[in-house]
Motif scaffolding. Structure first.
Motif, PDB file in Angstrom:
ATOM      1  N   SER A   1       0.873  -1.171   0.000  1.00 27.73           N
ATOM      2  CA  SER A   1       0.000   0.000   0.000  1.00 27.73           C
ATOM      3  C   SER A   1       0.918   1.231   0.000  1.00 27.73           C
ATOM      4  CB  SER A   1      -0.911  -0.071   1.224  1.00 27.73           C
ATOM      5  OG  SER A   1      -1.817   0.993   1.238  1.00 27.73           O
TER       6      SER A   1
ATOM      7  N   GLY B   1       2.394   2.984   2.251  1.00 23.16           N
ATOM      8  CA  GLY B   1       3.579   2.907   3.104  1.00 23.16           C
ATOM      9  C   GLY B   1       4.649   2.027   2.475  1.00 23.16           C
TER      10      GLY B   1
ATOM     11  N   GLU C   1       2.747  -8.514  -1.207  1.00 26.23           N
ATOM     12  CA  GLU C   1       1.407  -8.007  -0.926  1.00 26.23           C
ATOM     13  C   GLU C   1       0.433  -9.181  -0.999  1.00 26.23           C
ATOM     14  OE1 GLU C   1      -0.295  -5.101   0.037  1.00 26.23           O
ATOM     15  OE2 GLU C   1      -1.923  -6.577  -0.067  1.00 26.23           O
ATOM     16  N   ARG C   2      -0.364  -9.352   0.053  1.00 28.84           N
ATOM     17  CA  ARG C   2      -1.256 -10.520   0.083  1.00 28.84           C
ATOM     18  C   ARG C   2      -2.544 -10.290  -0.713  1.00 28.84           C
ATOM     19  NH1 ARG C   2      -3.173 -10.125   6.381  1.00 28.84           N
ATOM     20  NH2 ARG C   2      -4.331  -8.212   6.111  1.00 28.84           N
TER      21      ARG C   2
ATOM     22  N   ARG D   1      -9.284  -1.757  -3.382  1.00 33.94           N
ATOM     23  CA  ARG D   1      -8.776  -3.084  -3.020  1.00 33.94           C
ATOM     24  C   ARG D   1      -9.442  -3.539  -1.724  1.00 33.94           C
ATOM     25  NH1 ARG D   1      -3.815  -4.061  -1.436  1.00 33.94           N
ATOM     26  NH2 ARG D   1      -2.837  -2.033  -1.129  1.00 33.94           N
TER      27      ARG D   1
ATOM     28  N   ALA E   1      -8.178  -5.206   0.714  1.00 39.65           N
ATOM     29  CA  ALA E   1      -7.339  -5.066   1.912  1.00 39.65           C
ATOM     30  C   ALA E   1      -7.160  -3.609   2.327  1.00 39.65           C
ATOM     31  CB  ALA E   1      -5.973  -5.713   1.666  1.00 39.65           C
TER      32      ALA E   1
ATOM     33  N   GLN F   1     -10.465   1.377   3.545  1.00 39.64           N
ATOM     34  CA  GLN F   1     -10.609   2.839   3.731  1.00 39.64           C
ATOM     35  C   GLN F   1     -10.595   3.590   2.404  1.00 39.64           C
ATOM     36  OE1 GLN F   1      -7.821   1.104   4.636  1.00 39.64           O
ATOM     37  NE2 GLN F   1      -5.992   2.375   4.726  1.00 39.64           N
TER      38      GLN F   1
ATOM     39  N   HIS G   1     -10.409  10.505   0.906  1.00 38.07           N
ATOM     40  CA  HIS G   1      -9.023  10.659   1.338  1.00 38.07           C
ATOM     41  C   HIS G   1      -8.561  12.017   0.845  1.00 38.07           C
ATOM     42  CE1 HIS G   1      -8.580   6.614   2.765  1.00 38.07           C
ATOM     43  NE2 HIS G   1      -7.265   6.735   2.909  1.00 38.07           N
ATOM     44  N   LEU G   2      -8.325  12.917   1.785  1.00 44.71           N
ATOM     45  CA  LEU G   2      -7.832  14.242   1.430  1.00 44.71           C
ATOM     46  C   LEU G   2      -6.309  14.194   1.466  1.00 44.71           C
ATOM     47  CD1 LEU G   2      -8.796  17.130   0.869  1.00 44.71           C
ATOM     48  CD2 LEU G   2      -8.743  17.562   3.310  1.00 44.71           C
TER      49      LEU G   2
ATOM     50  N   ARG H   1      -8.118   7.825  -3.388  1.00 45.35           N
ATOM     51  CA  ARG H   1      -7.112   6.946  -2.774  1.00 45.35           C
ATOM     52  C   ARG H   1      -6.643   5.877  -3.772  1.00 45.35           C
ATOM     53  NH1 ARG H   1      -4.226   3.701  -0.944  1.00 45.35           N
ATOM     54  NH2 ARG H   1      -3.702   3.214   1.213  1.00 45.35           N
TER      55      ARG H   1
ATOM     56  N   VAL I   1       2.879 -12.634   3.566  1.00 50.37           N
ATOM     57  CA  VAL I   1       3.993 -13.001   4.454  1.00 50.37           C
ATOM     58  C   VAL I   1       3.389 -13.506   5.755  1.00 50.37           C
ATOM     59  CG1 VAL I   1       5.872 -12.043   5.846  1.00 50.37           C
ATOM     60  CG2 VAL I   1       5.626 -11.364   3.445  1.00 50.37           C
TER      61      VAL I   1
ATOM     62  N   ASP J   1       1.307   3.288   8.670  1.00 52.20           N
ATOM     63  CA  ASP J   1       0.277   3.149   9.702  1.00 52.20           C
ATOM     64  C   ASP J   1       0.658   2.097  10.740  1.00 52.20           C
ATOM     65  OD1 ASP J   1      -1.178   4.997   8.291  1.00 52.20           O
ATOM     66  OD2 ASP J   1      -3.028   3.821   8.222  1.00 52.20           O
TER      67      ASP J   1
ATOM     68  N   GLY K   1      -3.003  10.933   7.404  1.00 51.39           N
ATOM     69  CA  GLY K   1      -2.258   9.667   7.405  1.00 51.39           C
ATOM     70  C   GLY K   1      -1.310   9.497   6.229  1.00 51.39           C
ATOM     71  N   MET K   2      -1.785   9.781   5.022  1.00 50.75           N
ATOM     72  CA  MET K   2      -0.931   9.563   3.837  1.00 50.75           C
ATOM     73  C   MET K   2       0.246  10.542   3.868  1.00 50.75           C
ATOM     74  SD  MET K   2      -3.726   8.941   0.826  1.00 50.75           S
ATOM     75  CE  MET K   2      -4.356  10.610   0.788  1.00 50.75           C
TER      76      MET K   2
HETATM   77  C1  LIG Z   1     -11.448   5.523   6.997  1.00 47.86           C
HETATM   78  C2  LIG Z   1     -10.083   6.115   6.719  1.00 47.86           C
HETATM   79  C3  LIG Z   1      -9.992   7.319   6.056  1.00 47.86           C
HETATM   80  C4  LIG Z   1      -8.739   7.876   5.834  1.00 47.86           C
HETATM   81  N1  LIG Z   1      -8.686   9.110   5.259  1.00 47.86           N
HETATM   82  C5  LIG Z   1      -7.479   9.667   5.027  1.00 47.86           C
HETATM   83  C6  LIG Z   1      -7.387  10.972   4.447  1.00 47.86           C
HETATM   84  O1  LIG Z   1      -8.394  11.651   4.172  1.00 47.86           O
HETATM   85  N2  LIG Z   1      -6.136  11.476   4.214  1.00 47.86           N
HETATM   86  C7  LIG Z   1      -5.011  10.783   4.532  1.00 47.86           C
HETATM   87  O2  LIG Z   1      -3.910  11.299   4.294  1.00 47.86           O
HETATM   88  N3  LIG Z   1      -5.062   9.567   5.107  1.00 47.86           N
HETATM   89  C8  LIG Z   1      -6.253   8.986   5.361  1.00 47.86           C
HETATM   90  N4  LIG Z   1      -6.301   7.741   5.932  1.00 47.86           N
HETATM   91  C9  LIG Z   1      -5.035   7.040   6.269  1.00 47.86           C
HETATM   92  C10 LIG Z   1      -4.435   6.305   5.049  1.00 47.86           C
HETATM   93  O3  LIG Z   1      -5.372   5.426   4.494  1.00 47.86           O
HETATM   94  C11 LIG Z   1      -3.162   5.548   5.483  1.00 47.86           C
HETATM   95  O4  LIG Z   1      -2.342   6.404   6.205  1.00 47.86           O
HETATM   96  C12 LIG Z   1      -2.405   5.035   4.280  1.00 47.86           C
HETATM   97  O5  LIG Z   1      -3.172   4.051   3.636  1.00 47.86           O
HETATM   98  C13 LIG Z   1      -1.032   4.429   4.587  1.00 47.86           C
HETATM   99  O6  LIG Z   1      -1.198   3.192   5.133  1.00 47.86           O
HETATM  100  P1  LIG Z   1      -0.171   1.980   5.043  1.00 47.86           P
HETATM  101  O7  LIG Z   1       0.390   1.760   3.705  1.00 47.86           O
HETATM  102  O8  LIG Z   1       0.768   2.128   6.169  1.00 47.86           O
HETATM  103  O9  LIG Z   1      -1.178   0.774   5.415  1.00 47.86           O
HETATM  104  P2  LIG Z   1      -2.439   0.233   4.635  1.00 47.86           P
HETATM  105  O10 LIG Z   1      -2.938   1.177   3.629  1.00 47.86           O
HETATM  106  O11 LIG Z   1      -3.377  -0.245   5.680  1.00 47.86           O
HETATM  107  O12 LIG Z   1      -1.879  -1.027   3.849  1.00 47.86           O
HETATM  108  C14 LIG Z   1      -1.334  -2.179   4.435  1.00 47.86           C
HETATM  109  C15 LIG Z   1      -1.029  -3.183   3.303  1.00 47.86           C
HETATM  110  O13 LIG Z   1      -0.320  -4.277   3.833  1.00 47.86           O
HETATM  111  C16 LIG Z   1      -0.857  -5.465   3.267  1.00 47.86           C
HETATM  112  N5  LIG Z   1      -0.574  -6.577   4.193  1.00 47.86           N
HETATM  113  C17 LIG Z   1      -0.990  -6.680   5.485  1.00 47.86           C
HETATM  114  N6  LIG Z   1      -0.521  -7.804   6.011  1.00 47.86           N
HETATM  115  C18 LIG Z   1       0.212  -8.428   5.052  1.00 47.86           C
HETATM  116  C19 LIG Z   1       0.954  -9.639   5.023  1.00 47.86           C
HETATM  117  N7  LIG Z   1       1.050 -10.422   6.101  1.00 47.86           N
HETATM  118  N8  LIG Z   1       1.576  -9.984   3.871  1.00 47.86           N
HETATM  119  C20 LIG Z   1       1.512  -9.177   2.767  1.00 47.86           C
HETATM  120  N9  LIG Z   1       0.802  -8.017   2.756  1.00 47.86           N
HETATM  121  C21 LIG Z   1       0.181  -7.651   3.888  1.00 47.86           C
HETATM  122  C22 LIG Z   1      -2.339  -5.184   3.102  1.00 47.86           C
HETATM  123  O14 LIG Z   1      -2.950  -6.056   2.193  1.00 47.86           O
HETATM  124  C23 LIG Z   1      -2.292  -3.718   2.622  1.00 47.86           C
HETATM  125  O15 LIG Z   1      -2.156  -3.637   1.230  1.00 47.86           O
HETATM  126  C24 LIG Z   1      -7.546   7.187   6.228  1.00 47.86           C
HETATM  127  C25 LIG Z   1      -7.651   5.967   6.885  1.00 47.86           C
HETATM  128  C26 LIG Z   1      -8.905   5.435   7.160  1.00 47.86           C
HETATM  129  C27 LIG Z   1      -8.980   4.134   7.930  1.00 47.86           C
END
Ligand SMILES: Cc1cc2nc3c(=O)[nH]c(=O)nc-3n(C[C@H](O)[C@H](O)[C@H](O)COP(=O)(O)OP(=O)(O)OC[C@H]3O[C@@H](n4cnc5c(N)ncnc54)[C@H](O)[C@@H]3O)c2cc1C
Length: 446
Positions: free
Chosen positions: A14, A16, A35-36, A46, A48, A51, A56-57, A118, A142, A314, A326-327
């Motif tokens: 994702s 991050g 990525e699972r 997607r 997974a 959100q 998503h702003l 998003r 993983v 996250d 968050g993003m």
């Molecule tokens: C309802 C909601 C609204 C939001 N609105 C905003 C907004 O307006 N503006 C903003 O900036 N941010 C917003 N965010 C936050 C933003 O979505 C996250 O900060 C952003 O997605 C970064 O997340 P990430 O990549 O760390 O994790 P995630 O996006 O949660 O992704 C985690 C990834 O890891 C993968 N994964 C997990 N476990 C495994 C495994 N064991 N093996 C392989 N893959 C795995 C998942 O499939 C997924 O693809 C919002 C969040 C939520 C919940």
């Protein structure tokens, strides 16, 4: 810069994981992202990343940080129809904690923001990461990282297929549901302390097509407040439709039907916006999401942590999503990762954790004070949160009609200016004078 690592694996593709892979591609011979979930070859939601169906702003600072990681990203998004948002009253309606900001005057220092959905942002970034020569994205889950007790370090990952993949660095970018604290426990390390705020947020979102010409705005936000515990965010996205997200705070349920969304819009949005929404056509299905708790895992506070693994995105800190940060904070973590690697010093994980704590702290504090003092959230509160929340409320009240104060707030809220900079005594004086004038004018006209 030389290649410091032979092979890095990133768990999660994702935002991050993709940003971490981009940074590591400069210092690793090979980077493999696992990525699972299935990864679509176009902008699409997607499973997974549930959100992604809700608004998503992307903060102006986030756009800058993503552009510095992926030059050309913003132009390409605009070419694909992503709206550009000038910080002008006709483009944006912004309400926070019961106050509507900056509508009376143009702000002096206008800045540009972008409004990608998003799925669009993730896809644009994913295709750039796929194009990096030494990065590979593999759709496989993983199970856990592999840990060598004798070496006291993580040595790679064990895939769901049963294969073990060696790596000299593993990035945990698995999001809020990370299992790293449990893995640390298993390997004999302390779990990180967790700072939490129980925000009790529920989202309901629906797409609308609004006939062209009815709305000049591209972003409409009416935040929730103590008195009005439901809010709306409406973003005009690249597909020509509006994503309308309604939310309740402190366990208050948001609307559950289109009729209820329209009624809420009538109550809390400017009349021309709710009228336009009523003339719109609802599209597709409604999406729901619960977000009970903001959570900051304090890896920066740990005295012992294994080598060979870093938590990211996250998985470290997940903010109340209604603040929309968050993003952007994930992109800032990527900048931290780059800076820490470039410094060339040892102990990557603790140094990254400290750097991320430094950039996280003021943002976490602002949202925690907002939630605990103004949004009926529950959690550990310091004695000074309430008075600071009260001052903040006064400030926002004055910022409704004072463009200097509105601009000060919006630049910090967009994370363009550092939140370490508190309002100067001059700005505090200006707030008091402004509110006094309004109060006197109200008294005279009563
Ligand atoms: C309802 C909601 C609204 C939001 N609105 C905003 C907004 O307006 N503006 C903003 O900036 N941010 C917003 N965010 C936050 C933003 O979505 C996250 O900060 C952003 O997605 C970064 O997340 P990430 O990549 O760390 O994790 P995630 O996006 O949660 O992704 C985690 C990834 O890891 C993968 N994964 C997990 N476990 C495994 C495994 N064991 N093996 C392989 N893959 C795995 C998942 O499939 C997924 O693809 C919002 C969040 C939520 C919940």
């Amino acid at each position: 810069m030389g290649r410091s690592y032979k092979h890095a694996t990133v768990i999660g593709a994702s935002l991050g994981g993709l940003c971490a892979a981009r940074v590591l591609s400069d210092v690793c011979e090979r980077v493999t992202v696992y990525e699972r979930d299935e990864l679509p070859d176009r902008p699409a939601n997607r499973n997974a990343v549930p959100q992604g169906r809700h608004v998503h702003l992307l903060m102006a600072r986030g756009a800058q940080e993503f552009e510095s990681l992926f030059p050309g990203l913003l132009d390409d998004m605009v070419a694909d129809g992503v709206p550009i948002l000038e910080n002008r009253p006709d483009c944006i309606h912004f309400g926070a904690a019961g106050h509507v900001l900056g509508t009376a005057h143009r702000l002096q220092d206008e800045f540009t923001a972008y409004v990608p959905s998003r799925p669009q942002l993730e896809w644009q970034i994913r295709r750039r990461v796929i194009a990096i020569e030494n990065v590979e994205i593999i759709c496989e889950g993983v199970t856990e990282p592999t840990y060598d007790t004798a070496l006291g370090r993580v040595t790679g990952v064990l895939l769901d297929s049963g294969d073990a993949v060696p790596a000299d660095l593993v990035v945990d970018a698995t999001g809020r549901g990370t299992r790293l604290p449990a893995w640390l426990d298993k390997w004999g390390y302390p779990r990180p302390r967790e700072d939490t705020v129980d925000v009790g947020i529920a989202y309901t979102s629906h797409q609308f097509h609004i006939p062209e010409g009815l709305l000049a705005e591209k972003v409409v936000v009416a935040g929730a407040s103590r008195a009005q515990p439901v809010g709306i965010g409406m973003l005009f996205y690249e597909d020509g439709n509006w994503n309308v997200t309604t939310f309740g705070i402190a366990k208050v349920e948001p609307p559950q039907t289109v009729a209820q969304i329209l009624d809420l819009a009538d109550d809390i949005l400017p009349a021309h916006v709710s009228a336009a929404l009523r003339r719109g056509t609802p599209l597709g299905e409604m999406a729901f999401h619960k977000y009970p708790t903001s959570r900051w895992r304090r890896y920066d506070d740990l005295e012992r942590f294994p080598a060979g693994i870093i938590p990211f995105g996250d998985a470290v800190v997940s903010f109340n999503p209604t603040f929309g940060q968050g993003m952007t904070m994930t992109a800032i973590q990527a900048a931290n990762l780059r800076a820490v690697i470039e410094s060339g010093e040892p102990d990557l994980a603790p140094r990254l954790a400290k750097a991320t704590a430094k950039t996280t702290w003021p943002v976490w504090l602002m949202t925690a004070i907002g939630d605990l003092a103004l949004h009926n959230a529950t959690g550990e509160s310091k004695w000074w949160y309430k008075p600071v929340g009260g001052l903040f409320d006064q400030f926002l009240g004055a910022a409704e009609t004072d463009p200097v104060l509105a601009e000060w707030f919006l630049r910090r809220f967009s994370l363009l200016d550092s939140l370490y900079m508190v309002p100067s005594p001059r700005l505090v004086g200006r707030t008091i004078r402004h509110n006094m004038k309004l109060w006197l004018a109200e008294k005279r006209s009563a």
